[in-house]
Design a protein around this motif. Structure first.
Motif, PDB file in Angstrom:
ATOM      1  N   UNK A  19       0.827  -1.201   0.000  1.00  0.00           N
ATOM      2  CA  UNK A  19       0.000   0.000   0.000  1.00  0.00           C
ATOM      3  C   UNK A  19       0.866   1.258   0.000  1.00  0.00           C
ATOM      4  N   UNK A  20       1.906   1.269   0.813  1.00  0.00           N
ATOM      5  CA  UNK A  20       2.776   2.440   0.884  1.00  0.00           C
ATOM      6  C   UNK A  20       3.524   2.655  -0.428  1.00  0.00           C
ATOM      7  N   UNK A  21       4.128   1.585  -0.965  1.00  0.00           N
ATOM      8  CA  UNK A  21       4.931   1.728  -2.179  1.00  0.00           C
ATOM      9  C   UNK A  21       4.075   2.084  -3.385  1.00  0.00           C
ATOM     10  N   UNK A  22       2.894   1.468  -3.486  1.00  0.00           N
ATOM     11  CA  UNK A  22       2.003   1.788  -4.600  1.00  0.00           C
ATOM     12  C   UNK A  22       1.562   3.245  -4.525  1.00  0.00           C
ATOM     13  N   UNK A  23       1.232   3.709  -3.317  1.00  0.00           N
ATOM     14  CA  UNK A  23       0.796   5.102  -3.169  1.00  0.00           C
ATOM     15  C   UNK A  23       1.899   6.069  -3.578  1.00  0.00           C
ATOM     16  N   UNK A  24       3.131   5.808  -3.144  1.00  0.00           N
ATOM     17  CA  UNK A  24       4.235   6.712  -3.466  1.00  0.00           C
ATOM     18  C   UNK A  24       4.516   6.701  -4.969  1.00  0.00           C
ATOM     19  N   UNK A  25       4.616   5.509  -5.547  1.00  0.00           N
ATOM     20  CA  UNK A  25       4.941   5.385  -6.968  1.00  0.00           C
ATOM     21  C   UNK A  25       3.809   5.933  -7.833  1.00  0.00           C
ATOM     22  N   UNK A  26       2.590   5.679  -7.432  1.00  0.00           N
ATOM     23  CA  UNK A  26       1.438   6.115  -8.217  1.00  0.00           C
ATOM     24  C   UNK A  26       1.296   7.634  -8.190  1.00  0.00           C
ATOM     25  N   UNK A  27       1.523   8.237  -7.024  1.00  0.00           N
ATOM     26  CA  UNK A  27       1.420   9.687  -6.922  1.00  0.00           C
ATOM     27  C   UNK A  27       2.469  10.356  -7.806  1.00  0.00           C
ATOM     28  N   UNK A  75       1.215  12.863 -10.832  1.00  0.00           N
ATOM     29  CA  UNK A  75       1.469  14.305 -10.842  1.00  0.00           C
ATOM     30  C   UNK A  75       1.788  14.795 -12.249  1.00  0.00           C
ATOM     31  N   UNK A  76       2.702  14.095 -12.939  1.00  0.00           N
ATOM     32  CA  UNK A  76       3.042  14.497 -14.309  1.00  0.00           C
ATOM     33  C   UNK A  76       1.853  14.339 -15.244  1.00  0.00           C
ATOM     34  N   UNK A  77       1.077  13.255 -15.056  1.00  0.00           N
ATOM     35  CA  UNK A  77      -0.110  13.060 -15.887  1.00  0.00           C
ATOM     36  C   UNK A  77      -1.146  14.140 -15.613  1.00  0.00           C
ATOM     37  N   UNK A  78      -1.289  14.523 -14.365  1.00  0.00           N
ATOM     38  CA  UNK A  78      -2.251  15.568 -13.992  1.00  0.00           C
ATOM     39  C   UNK A  78      -1.891  16.894 -14.642  1.00  0.00           C
ATOM     40  N   UNK A  79      -0.613  17.252 -14.605  1.00  0.00           N
ATOM     41  CA  UNK A  79      -0.184  18.526 -15.184  1.00  0.00           C
ATOM     42  C   UNK A  79      -0.431  18.551 -16.694  1.00  0.00           C
ATOM     43  N   UNK A  80      -0.148  17.428 -17.362  1.00  0.00           N
ATOM     44  CA  UNK A  80      -0.316  17.410 -18.819  1.00  0.00           C
ATOM     45  C   UNK A  80      -1.787  17.486 -19.210  1.00  0.00           C
ATOM     46  N   UNK A  81      -2.645  16.726 -18.513  1.00  0.00           N
ATOM     47  CA  UNK A  81      -4.063  16.712 -18.876  1.00  0.00           C
ATOM     48  C   UNK A  81      -4.752  18.024 -18.522  1.00  0.00           C
ATOM     49  N   UNK A  82      -4.416  18.592 -17.378  1.00  0.00           N
ATOM     50  CA  UNK A  82      -5.026  19.867 -17.009  1.00  0.00           C
ATOM     51  C   UNK A  82      -4.595  20.963 -17.977  1.00  0.00           C
ATOM     52  N   UNK A  83      -3.336  20.907 -18.429  1.00  0.00           N
ATOM     53  CA  UNK A  83      -2.873  21.900 -19.405  1.00  0.00           C
ATOM     54  C   UNK A  83      -3.631  21.782 -20.722  1.00  0.00           C
ATOM     55  N   UNK A  84      -4.110  20.576 -21.057  1.00  0.00           N
ATOM     56  CA  UNK A  84      -4.895  20.382 -22.276  1.00  0.00           C
ATOM     57  C   UNK A  84      -6.363  20.721 -22.086  1.00  0.00           C
ATOM     58  N   UNK A  85      -6.735  21.149 -20.871  1.00  0.00           N
ATOM     59  CA  UNK A  85      -8.120  21.537 -20.631  1.00  0.00           C
ATOM     60  C   UNK A  85      -9.040  20.398 -20.273  1.00  0.00           C
TER      61      UNK A  85
END
Length: 408
Positions: free
Chosen positions: A21-29, A33-43
């Motif tokens: 649970x800890x490792x998945x949460x850290x790796x997934x976050x 983060x990078x996916x969030x920035x790219x998608x939000x930038x695309x609207x």
């Protein structure tokens, strides 16, 4: 299984759930983060971001589970040793081989989880992610189809549409592609259609003309070979291009066409296409690749089988990681300072197995016929575990007895 086996297995599973649970949460976050920035930038909306991050979760879990298994066995064995439970079990006559049985069962359970992920869930998630990326690429492209105003989808690209009909046709289209200063092309069409294909959105222009301006005559190329044009749908010229007069200076070539296809993916960047990657297909099809799979991916049969064997070999590292974390900590006697030295050796052994796996993957990637190398890390790790258990099972004489024997 005896009560001792169930106790050890239960301890390992509880610790495994915590570390996973800890490792998945850290790796997934970190990935989200990078996916969030790219998608939000695309609207895109928050729901789209959540969907994309969930689709990447199976891959994250498959990578993290072997590491979580190693951490669980190393930490669990260390706790059993510190609480003298391991000493009591050994005093009761349980050898390291006997104590390793529940740990092996634990490693096999983790291997089954990884096998289900890499052979079923990850390909399904990747295929769905490719579909959604293609849909979003079309939506982003459609945002620039606004009638009555000039649009600039990318540097060097100018787009104008006179009117949009209720049926989705584009009337009075003008498109200028000035990304290459040596060849500036302007497309004008009476009508146009936006078509979705497996390789991305295409713009089909009907009844129009393309004008290509080349400042340097030496760099001139035929208008039909424009890189943005779909080679599968070449222009249908109605009149030959005008031959420019001899001499230096800019040259303008004009070609009329009945229909022409323009690749909009070249403007906004290539999008992911469904079925264009071997990792989107199930393992069974990769072991016996058919012509449709090879045509869609452009890969050879050997490359497809290599991808399948890499999936089959990946789960085998889970029991190896679990056994390394357990067997290494059994070496040596009791120490008030704990077993940190053994933990360090276990980490080093796991790193060496991983480095061997990377080397085998690189060699097999260069030569797909060497796919048996993918199973080498698991085999070497298994032999290392057997050797460590054999060393731990050897009877150890007290140091005082050794010193007396040397003095004698």
């Amino acid at each position: 299984m005896t009560s001792i086996d169930r106790y050890i297995l239960k301890t390992m599973l509880i610790l495994f759930g915590f570390f996973a649970l800890i490792l998945v949460a850290v790796y997934w976050v970190n990935r989200a983060v990078s996916l969030f920035e790219r998608l939000i930038a695309d609207g895109q909306t928050a729901l789209v971001v959540l969907e994309f991050t969930l689709l990447t979760l199976p891959l994250v879990i498959s990578v993290v589970l072997p590491v979580a298994a190693f951490a669980a066995t190393a930490y669990g064995t260390n706790r059993l040793a510190n609480e003298s439970e391991l000493v009591a079990m050994q005093a009761a006559g349980l050898s390291p081989w006997r104590l390793a049985r529940p740990v092996l069962v634990f490693g096999l359970l983790v291997a089954v989880m990884v096998a289900v992920l890499v052979n079923a869930l990850v390909p399904m998630a990747r295929a769905r992610l490719a579909d959604r990326q293609a849909e979003l690429a079309e939506n982003v492209t459609a945002q620039f189809l606004i009638a009555g105003s000039f649009q600039f989808p990318a540097p060097g690209i100018t787009l104008f549409i006179r009117n949009l009909t209720p049926l989705g046709e584009l009337e009075g289209l003008f498109l200028e592609d000035a990304r290459n200063p040596a060849s500036i092309s302007s497309y004008s069409a009476e009508r146009a259609l936006l078509v979705r294909t497996e390789t991305g959105p295409k713009l089909v222009m009907i009844d129009g003309v393309v004008q290509t301006l080349r400042p340097d005559p030496a760099a001139a190329r035929p208008a039909e070979t424009d890189p943005a044009l779909d080679p599968a749908a070449p222009a249908s010229p109605q009149a030959p291009a005008a031959t420019p007069p001899q001499g230096s200076g800019p040259r303008l070539s004009v070609t009329r066409f009945a229909d022409m296809t323009y690749d909009l993916g070249s403007i906004l960047g290539p999008g992911a296409a469904r079925g264009g990657d071997l990792r989107d297909y199930p393992t069974g099809r990769l072991l016996q690749p058919d012509a449709a799979l090879l045509d869609a991916t452009g890969a050879s049969p050997a490359r497809a089988r290599l991808e399948a064997h890499s999936r089959l070999a990946q789960p085998l590292l889970s029991p190896v990681a679990a056994m390394l974390g357990f067997a290494t900590l059994l070496i040596g006697g009791f120490s008030r300072f704990g077993v940190w030295r053994q933990i360090g050796w276990a980490v080093v052994a796991l790193i060496l197995v991983q480095l061997l796996g990377n080397w085998a993957a690189n060699r097999a990637g260069d030569q797909p016929a060497l796919w048996p190398l993918l199973y080498l890390p698991a085999l070497v790790g298994l032999m290392a575990c057997l050797l460590i258990l054999w060393l731990a099972a050897r009877p150890r004489r007290p140091r005082a007895a050794k010193a007396h024997a040397v003095a004698a």
